[in-house]
Design an enzyme around this catalytic site. Structure first.
Site, mmCIF file in Angstrom:
data_model
loop_
_atom_site.group_PDB
_atom_site.id
_atom_site.type_symbol
_atom_site.label_atom_id
_atom_site.label_comp_id
_atom_site.label_asym_id
_atom_site.label_seq_id
_atom_site.Cartn_x
_atom_site.Cartn_y
_atom_site.Cartn_z
ATOM 1 N N HIS A 120 -35.404 -50.234 4.717
ATOM 2 C CA HIS A 120 -35.726 -49.673 6.023
ATOM 3 C C HIS A 120 -36.834 -50.485 6.667
ATOM 4 O O HIS A 120 -37.513 -51.277 6.015
ATOM 5 C CB HIS A 120 -36.129 -48.196 5.923
ATOM 6 C CG HIS A 120 -37.364 -47.946 5.116
ATOM 7 N ND1 HIS A 120 -37.364 -47.907 3.732
ATOM 8 C CD2 HIS A 120 -38.663 -47.732 5.481
ATOM 9 C CE1 HIS A 120 -38.587 -47.673 3.294
ATOM 10 N NE2 HIS A 120 -39.401 -47.573 4.329
ATOM 11 N N ARG B 15 -45.372 -38.494 5.151
ATOM 12 C CA ARG B 15 -44.409 -38.943 4.152
ATOM 13 C C ARG B 15 -44.754 -38.405 2.773
ATOM 14 O O ARG B 15 -45.923 -38.245 2.421
ATOM 15 C CB ARG B 15 -44.385 -40.474 4.087
ATOM 16 C CG ARG B 15 -43.385 -41.041 3.084
ATOM 17 C CD ARG B 15 -43.400 -42.553 3.072
ATOM 18 N NE ARG B 15 -44.679 -43.084 2.609
ATOM 19 C CZ ARG B 15 -44.996 -44.381 2.608
ATOM 20 N NH1 ARG B 15 -44.133 -45.258 3.086
ATOM 21 N NH2 ARG B 15 -46.156 -44.773 2.158
ATOM 22 N N HIS C 85 -37.701 -53.474 3.871
ATOM 23 C CA HIS C 85 -38.267 -53.287 2.536
ATOM 24 C C HIS C 85 -37.734 -51.996 1.920
ATOM 25 O O HIS C 85 -37.225 -51.114 2.610
ATOM 26 C CB HIS C 85 -39.800 -53.237 2.579
ATOM 27 C CG HIS C 85 -40.348 -52.062 3.332
ATOM 28 N ND1 HIS C 85 -40.328 -51.971 4.719
ATOM 29 C CD2 HIS C 85 -40.933 -50.903 2.891
ATOM 30 C CE1 HIS C 85 -40.877 -50.835 5.096
ATOM 31 N NE2 HIS C 85 -41.239 -50.151 4.010
ATOM 32 N N ASP D 6 -39.463 -49.037 -0.675
ATOM 33 C CA ASP D 6 -40.838 -48.626 -0.943
ATOM 34 C C ASP D 6 -41.268 -48.885 -2.389
ATOM 35 O O ASP D 6 -40.554 -48.547 -3.340
ATOM 36 C CB ASP D 6 -41.007 -47.128 -0.647
ATOM 37 C CG ASP D 6 -40.912 -46.814 0.833
ATOM 38 O OD1 ASP D 6 -41.432 -47.600 1.643
ATOM 39 O OD2 ASP D 6 -40.317 -45.775 1.175
#
Length: 283
Positions: free
Chosen positions: A255, A270, A101, A103
């Site tokens: 990723h 993150r 995917h 983000d």
């Protein structure tokens, strides 16, 4: 004291990724160092740094060299103030990002870059893989490139998005989220906003349907393209060490966070930098 240009950048594969050494991210970057890293990121799409035990404030300060740090859309909608998120896998909270995917493509202006700092790493497993969407596009036949260049895809937060949210915060809030984040349309081939290169901009479960196609036609094409990006020649696999930091370019990568460490403990912090609306520039 600013970081100086005693930096080495070593590619990890022929298509994607590079390891950066000689930079202490606890310290402010001078203009030359910041530009060097921005250029390296646009060249390699993913950068890896070892031994960066960053505080939340230091991680945000480093990310700000690449643009305006943004909030996760749900955090912002609920009035939260957090600018980072913690991804924690345990036996009771299994990993859920083990699928290719990009983000948050279900908003009109998805993030430009993501920054992930490893806090707790299991003894075995828990790697992350990235695929170059530049390499994936370049490997398509000219005929398939021309087909994809013309297409737009409807993106959503996932077919199970509402159900997952409802289990956590209830039906009323889940309905509000569905209203606040309706499907958006993005080009299937994206022109990179900095380099001008073309990327095959697929995003896994966030893609709903190719606009104007029948569902079975769309499923066949998007299924083929998602299998296409799995080619190992387009990919890099990173074996995390505690305090590693990775940065990736959301406009040119997919990723996936492998779940093979389950049920072991894994914690990552993150943050992201805001992006702009994806677009395609024809020849």
């Amino acid at each position: 004291m600013a970081t100086t240009l005693t930096t080495t950048i070593s590619p990890t594969t022929g298509a994607i990724g590079a390891v950066v050494e000689g930079v202490d991210l606890h310290r402010p970057l001078d203009d030359a160092a910041a530009q060097l890293l921005r250029d390296a990121l646009h060249q390699h799409s993913v950068l890896f740094f070892h031994d960066q035990e960053l505080s939340e404030e230091e991680q945000l300060a480093f990310a700000s060299n690449f643009g305006t740090v943004g909030q996760y859309p749900l955090t912002k909608m609920f009035g939260g103030t957090a600018m980072t998120s913690t991804i924690e896998d345990t036996a009771d909270s299994p990993p859920d990002a083990d699928g290719w995917h990009t983000d948050i493509t279900w908003i009109a202006e998805p993030p430009a870059y993501a920054f992930l700092n490893a806090k707790v790493i299991p003894d075995r497993g828990g790697d992350t893989m990235w695929s170059s969407l530049f390499a994936a596009y370049d490997a398509l036949s000219p005929v398939m490139q021309r087909v994809c260049n013309q297409l737009t895809v409807s993106h959503h937060a996932g077919s199970d998005f509402r159900d997952r949210i409802a289990r956590t915060v209830g039906d009323e809030t889940a309905d509000r989220l569905a209203h606040e984040f309706p499907p958006v349309e993005h080009p299937l081939v994206r022109t990179h906003p900095v380099t001008g290169r073309r990327a095959l901009w697929v995003s896994g479960r966030f893609m709903d349907q190719v606009v104007g196609m029948h569902r079975d036609e769309s499923d066949a094409l998007l299924g083929f393209l998602m299998r296409h990006i799995e080619n190992p020649n387009f990919c890099v696999r990173w074996r995390w060490q505690t305090d590693d930091l990775a940065i990736w370019d959301e406009a040119s990568t997919n990723h996936r966070a492998l779940s093979d460490h389950y049920p072991a403990h894994r914690v990552m912090r993150r943050c992201t930098v805001d992006g702009t609306s994806p677009y395609f520039i024809p020849n």
